[in-house]
Motif scaffolding. Sequence first.
Motif, short mmCIF file in Angstrom:
data_model
loop_
_atom_site.label_atom_id
_atom_site.label_comp_id
_atom_site.label_asym_id
_atom_site.label_seq_id
_atom_site.Cartn_x
_atom_site.Cartn_y
_atom_site.Cartn_z
N ASP A 1 0.87 -1.18 0.00
CA ASP A 1 0.00 0.00 0.00
C ASP A 1 0.91 1.23 0.00
OD1 ASP A 1 -1.78 2.02 0.49
OD2 ASP A 1 -2.22 1.44 2.55
N LYS A 2 1.70 1.35 1.05
CA LYS A 2 2.72 2.42 1.10
C LYS A 2 4.05 1.76 1.44
CE LYS A 2 0.60 6.72 1.77
NZ LYS A 2 -0.25 6.55 0.62
N LEU A 3 5.14 2.29 0.89
CA LEU A 3 6.47 1.84 1.28
C LEU A 3 7.12 2.95 2.10
CD1 LEU A 3 8.72 -0.32 1.05
CD2 LEU A 3 9.58 0.93 -0.93
N ILE A 4 7.42 2.63 3.35
CA ILE A 4 8.07 3.62 4.23
C ILE A 4 9.51 3.18 4.39
CG2 ILE A 4 7.89 4.87 6.42
CD1 ILE A 4 5.12 4.82 5.34
N TRP A 5 10.45 4.04 4.04
CA TRP A 5 11.86 3.64 3.97
C TRP A 5 12.67 4.39 5.02
CZ3 TRP A 5 13.85 -0.05 0.63
CH2 TRP A 5 15.23 -0.19 0.65
N SER A 6 13.18 3.64 6.03
CA SER A 6 14.02 4.32 7.05
C SER A 6 15.47 3.88 6.95
CB SER A 6 13.47 4.07 8.46
OG SER A 6 13.75 2.76 8.89
N GLY A 7 15.82 3.09 5.92
CA GLY A 7 17.22 2.68 5.73
C GLY A 7 17.97 3.75 4.95
N GLU A 8 19.25 3.49 4.67
CA GLU A 8 20.02 4.45 3.87
C GLU A 8 19.42 4.49 2.45
OE1 GLU A 8 21.95 3.28 1.25
OE2 GLU A 8 21.50 1.19 1.71
N ILE A 9 19.56 5.64 1.79
CA ILE A 9 18.79 5.82 0.55
C ILE A 9 19.52 5.34 -0.70
CG2 ILE A 9 17.16 7.59 1.28
CD1 ILE A 9 19.05 9.72 0.46
N GLU B 1 13.91 13.63 -6.61
CA GLU B 1 13.82 12.38 -7.41
C GLU B 1 12.89 11.37 -6.72
OE1 GLU B 1 15.02 11.10 -10.32
OE2 GLU B 1 15.51 13.20 -10.74
N LEU B 2 13.14 11.17 -5.42
CA LEU B 2 12.40 10.11 -4.70
C LEU B 2 10.94 10.51 -4.49
CD1 LEU B 2 15.20 9.08 -2.18
CD2 LEU B 2 14.35 7.73 -4.12
N SER B 3 10.68 11.82 -4.41
CA SER B 3 9.29 12.22 -4.14
C SER B 3 8.39 12.04 -5.37
CB SER B 3 9.23 13.67 -3.66
OG SER B 3 9.67 14.50 -4.69
N LYS B 4 8.99 11.64 -6.52
CA LYS B 4 8.15 11.34 -7.70
C LYS B 4 7.33 10.08 -7.47
CE LYS B 4 11.25 13.65 -10.89
NZ LYS B 4 12.51 13.47 -11.59
N LEU B 5 7.78 9.26 -6.52
CA LEU B 5 7.03 8.03 -6.22
C LEU B 5 5.97 8.35 -5.18
CD1 LEU B 5 10.22 6.05 -6.39
CD2 LEU B 5 8.20 5.40 -7.67
N GLU B 6 4.70 8.25 -5.61
CA GLU B 6 3.65 8.81 -4.76
C GLU B 6 3.36 8.01 -3.50
OE1 GLU B 6 0.17 7.09 -7.71
OE2 GLU B 6 1.38 8.85 -8.23
N ASN B 7 3.68 6.70 -3.50
CA ASN B 7 3.40 5.95 -2.26
C ASN B 7 4.68 5.58 -1.50
OD1 ASN B 7 4.12 4.06 -4.16
ND2 ASN B 7 2.71 2.48 -3.43
N LEU B 8 5.73 6.36 -1.74
CA LEU B 8 6.99 6.17 -0.99
C LEU B 8 7.12 7.30 0.03
CD1 LEU B 8 9.90 4.93 -0.60
CD2 LEU B 8 10.65 6.60 -2.31
N MET B 9 7.43 6.94 1.27
CA MET B 9 7.70 7.97 2.29
C MET B 9 9.04 7.65 2.95
SD MET B 9 3.98 8.19 4.09
CE MET B 9 4.25 9.61 5.14
N LEU B 10 9.89 8.66 3.07
CA LEU B 10 11.20 8.47 3.72
C LEU B 10 11.07 8.85 5.18
CD1 LEU B 10 13.28 10.11 0.88
CD2 LEU B 10 13.02 7.66 1.32
N LEU B 11 11.72 8.06 6.02
CA LEU B 11 11.52 8.23 7.47
C LEU B 11 12.85 8.12 8.21
CD1 LEU B 11 9.49 8.12 9.99
CD2 LEU B 11 9.58 5.63 9.75
N GLY B 12 12.96 8.87 9.31
CA GLY B 12 14.04 8.64 10.29
C GLY B 12 15.40 9.19 9.88
N ARG B 13 16.40 8.71 10.60
CA ARG B 13 17.75 9.29 10.51
C ARG B 13 18.41 9.04 9.15
NH1 ARG B 13 22.05 10.40 14.93
NH2 ARG B 13 23.99 9.62 14.11
#
Length: 457
Positions: free
Chosen positions: A261-269, A404-416
């Motif tokens: 549904d959504k991919l939330i990414w808190s790892g290194e980019i 670049e990454l915000s072009k993906l509508e169901n991706l959210m970047l999180l954390g450190r």
Amino acid sequence: MPNNSTAPIVIVGAGVAGLTLGHLLSKTGKPVIIVEQEAKVGGLARSFRYNGFTFDIGPHRFHTDDQQVMNFILEILKDNHLVIPRKSGVYMFGKYFDWPLGSSSLFKLPLKVMVKSFFDLLRKSQVKNPDSFTEHTISQYGDTLYRTFFKHYTEKFIRIPCEDVHTDWALAGINRAVIDKRVKADTLFDLIKGVLLPKRVDTVFIYPRQPGVDNFCRILADNIRQQGGIVHTDTRVKKVVQDGTAINEVELSNGESVEVDKLIWSGEIHSLAGMLGLEPFPLRYLSMVCYNTAVRGEPTRDYQWIYYGDRSITINRISVPCLFNPANAPEGYSGVNVEITCFEGDEIWERPENMIPVVRKDLNASKLVRSEDDIEEIWIERIRNTYPIYDLPYRQNLSKAMSELSKLENLMLLGRCGTFWYNNMDHSMKMAMDYAEHLLTGKELQGKEKYFAINQR
Ligand SMILES: Cc1cc2nc3c(=O)[nH]c(=O)nc-3n(C[C@H](O)[C@H](O)[C@H](O)COP(=O)(O)OP(=O)(O)OC[C@H]3O[C@@H](n4cnc5c(N)ncnc54)[C@H](O)[C@@H]3O)c2cc1C
């Protein structure tokens, strides 16, 4: 945006941020899958255990000015917490000083340094380039303290010349990590005022009663599983399946394919960018080797952690876990966690055992052990992606990467690591809380600046 998809929210990373978000979402019945590459949860707030010793990654304590976050920490830890008065130090000119500097410490500084620092007060230097760490730090603390402490400490730590470092590193790294916010010490004038008119500031922090800061994350992971969520460890996201601007599916290293549904990414980019077929971003993370040292006898100092600004010493910082919680070391012993920063793939990272003689020598030379013979064992841990590097062009590079990454509508970047943010656990928790609210109610998100001093100049 709240939606009614039955596909799970996939969270990459079981650090404080990913687990806080997973806990809050699964509590409401949302399907959640957390994917963690390490064998255990906690991320940078994980702990290592050997023969009755518990070591965290450097000094790890819970502290926050945000009441909502404090309530959350206490709600999770319940009675499983201790409240500990903070005591940290700095080693320079061959001596230990309380840090932030107090009245007794200032008079221990070499006379020449003391006199020159007072003269610096009268010579306010101009900042021509507001992005320059060097200009910022000299204008705040004066040329003498910059040259005798901040420059050397910073270069040893971040491993690039201070001339290439961005001011944001000072705002996060010095104001927050070195100087306690409650002790107003963000200029030389404040430091000296604090010495002439000392005001006692008692700061305390929270630490789990059970040994190891990772207990917080272990409780969160248990809660998520009890609430019906899934936490995979030892598992990586291997492939991201995209359709236009949406991520439909992820393939995991355990062989599963999961609809997203959504991919939330808190790892290194970088690995995410690679899977999305993007050019590598010119952003770097610093890594670290921890030398977790078993020492016979009580600690020789009562500092919980010590910064090493002295030129004769190679190690960056040490911490003493039994001064966070006595249960972190067995009877008759103390542990010392020694940090040496490095880049993944460099000599220290590849052959960390070669630094053991240096660690032993530094502990002895700085009188942190009574004798080298008291060092019984050293366990080495390599820790990836401990700090984002704030070099001069990082803001432009980060903003290009984010766009670049915000072009993906169901991706959210999180954390450190996910947002390339030199933050603390409370910031990661607060961000996760705001994401949970956004995902559950649609409440608009604000930028991370609201948690962080990045725009405070
Ligand atoms: C030495 C040191 C001392 C610190 N001291 C303190 C302190 O005293 N107090 C404080 O509040 N904060 C402290 N911090 C900061 C604190 O550790 C972090 O702010 C916090 O732990 C960040 O949590 P996070 O979940 O955002 O990120 P992380 O902890 O980095 O979690 C990200 C997770 O993602 C996983 N991951 C990455 N890529 C993938 C992938 N491809 N697939 C699966 N999993 C992946 C990683 O393994 C990791 O577990 C310290 C940090 C360091 C390095």
